[in-house]
Design an enzyme around this catalytic site. Sequence first.
Site, PDB file in Angstrom:
ATOM      1  N   HIS A  57       9.993  45.121   9.675  1.00 25.03           N
ATOM      2  CA  HIS A  57      10.766  46.278   9.196  1.00 25.03           C
ATOM      3  C   HIS A  57      12.081  45.840   8.574  1.00 25.03           C
ATOM      4  CE1 HIS A  57      11.648  50.709   9.391  1.00 25.03           C
ATOM      5  NE2 HIS A  57      12.836  50.210   9.069  1.00 25.03           N
ATOM      6  N   HIS A  59      14.864  46.390   4.848  1.00 26.22           N
ATOM      7  CA  HIS A  59      15.234  47.126   3.623  1.00 26.22           C
ATOM      8  C   HIS A  59      15.804  46.133   2.623  1.00 26.22           C
ATOM      9  CE1 HIS A  59      14.723  51.238   5.249  1.00 26.22           C
ATOM     10  NE2 HIS A  59      14.893  50.600   6.397  1.00 26.22           N
ATOM     11  N   GLN A 152      13.490  57.991   1.283  1.00 31.01           N
ATOM     12  CA  GLN A 152      14.710  58.025   2.113  1.00 31.01           C
ATOM     13  C   GLN A 152      15.263  59.448   2.293  1.00 31.01           C
ATOM     14  OE1 GLN A 152      17.353  55.205   3.301  1.00 31.01           O
ATOM     15  NE2 GLN A 152      17.555  57.118   4.435  1.00 31.01           N
ATOM     16  N   HIS A 210       9.398  55.578   9.115  1.00 32.72           N
ATOM     17  CA  HIS A 210      10.585  55.778   9.942  1.00 32.72           C
ATOM     18  C   HIS A 210      10.291  57.057  10.720  1.00 32.72           C
ATOM     19  CE1 HIS A 210      12.342  53.009   7.109  1.00 32.72           C
ATOM     20  NE2 HIS A 210      13.483  52.989   7.774  1.00 32.72           N
ATOM     21  N   GLU A 213      13.930  58.611  14.322  1.00 37.23           N
ATOM     22  CA  GLU A 213      15.133  57.777  14.462  1.00 37.23           C
ATOM     23  C   GLU A 213      16.288  58.716  14.785  1.00 37.23           C
ATOM     24  OE1 GLU A 213      16.254  55.412  11.084  1.00 37.23           O
ATOM     25  OE2 GLU A 213      17.707  54.247  12.222  1.00 37.23           O
ATOM     26  N   ASP A 309      15.513  45.179  10.234  1.00 38.80           N
ATOM     27  CA  ASP A 309      15.900  46.440   9.591  1.00 38.80           C
ATOM     28  C   ASP A 309      16.932  46.222   8.478  1.00 38.80           C
ATOM     29  OD1 ASP A 309      15.889  49.129   9.012  1.00 38.80           O
ATOM     30  OD2 ASP A 309      16.751  49.793  10.902  1.00 38.80           O
TER      31      ASP A 309
HETATM   32 ZN   LIG Z   1      14.583  51.179   8.381  1.00 41.23          ZN
END
Ligand SMILES: [Zn+2]
Length: 426
Positions: A57, A59, A152, A210, A213, A309
Amino acid sequence: MFDLVLRRATLPDGRTGMDIAVSGGRIAAVEPNLPGAAAQEIDATGRLVTPPFVDAHFHMDSTLTYGIPRVNRSGTLLEGIALWGELKPQLVQDAIVERALAYCDWAVARGLLAIRSHVDVCDPRLLAVEALLDVKARVAPYLDLQLVAFPQDGVLRSPGAVDRLTRALDMGVDVVGGIPHFERTMADGAASVRLLCEIAAERGLPVDMHCDESDDPLSRHVETLAYETQRLGLHGRVTGSHLTSMHSMDNYYVSKLIPLMAEARLGVVANPLINITLQGRHDTYPRRRGMTRVPELMAAGLTVAFGHDCVMDPWYPLGSADMLEAAHMGLHVGQMTGVDAMRACFAAVTENPAALLHLDGYGIAPGCHADLVVLQAADPVEALRTRPARLAVLRRGRVVARTAPVTAELTLPGRPQRVDFTRPQG
Ligand SMILES: [Zn+2]
């Protein structure tokens, strides 16, 4: 004659004194005292040799942007999302590519040779998608980069996001992403899970969302994710990332939820460095940790990985592509100091994420790719303790990175001249 033999290795499963022979980029044999010559030999001198680290995971479209256009003053998730919204229109494709390539250099130096990265598909230009597809092709000789189409701003909440997400998949993005807890309502969150799983089923693609969270114990989209996985027959192809609300859930509800997740064979990714810093921000004391229930999920037979992450981006100012840092934090946050639990933490940054990414030929056995990392540590627990130098990193049997052993020199009368933080011998 072999291309290369790596001698006197300790393996993550505890076998010692093993020689690993490589031919044509694959492992040809794993045996003690292997006879025969090789064009090249590396002596592991009894140290730990592991398959590469894997990050399930990440970005990569935002990595290394820390401070552009400004830093995250509060350090919160919401300021991070707002900051990313400010940065997005200013993104330039070449700069994304350069930063991603620089991160992959760090990754290789750390023995991290496979990364699943989410890529934001809510920008109408899909600039980051183009950039990371380019990066994926460029790093392919030394690093496996898998991309997740990540809406997102919410696939339902953000106008046009469904179209952009499917366009990104058409362009070659590998995995369907989502963010149900960010949709406007619980009902929209559930609808987004259904829609995205249906897109994945139609296209024969994996899912990695995701999911939940949040510190809200009633954020239960993982239940819907397990249900849709079951309904559409996507068993073993769906991963829930973060799942931080599970930390705050009622224990009775969790006793129903975990078996549903196990039945759907959901993959789980916790991101300890990020969860411990972003969750619990509305708490006074006691302050929640926010990481999902890693030991309990592992005990139920689910495949659980620790992801990094973020590294130096709107959400997290630290990091250096070291998956042992993520595992070290996960071990502490999850109170996983038992012997088996510590080994499970090492697996959570190696074999477990490799399984979630469905990596082909991963492992140390004849027929596997000769992708190997020699660590300046005796075993996985010492690796977690010292986060040691990667003495050699091999990709398809060729050395792609080296680090000299790290030792400190002492000038103390009557004491050793050097220490390297490994246990004194004898
Ligand atoms: Zn993430």
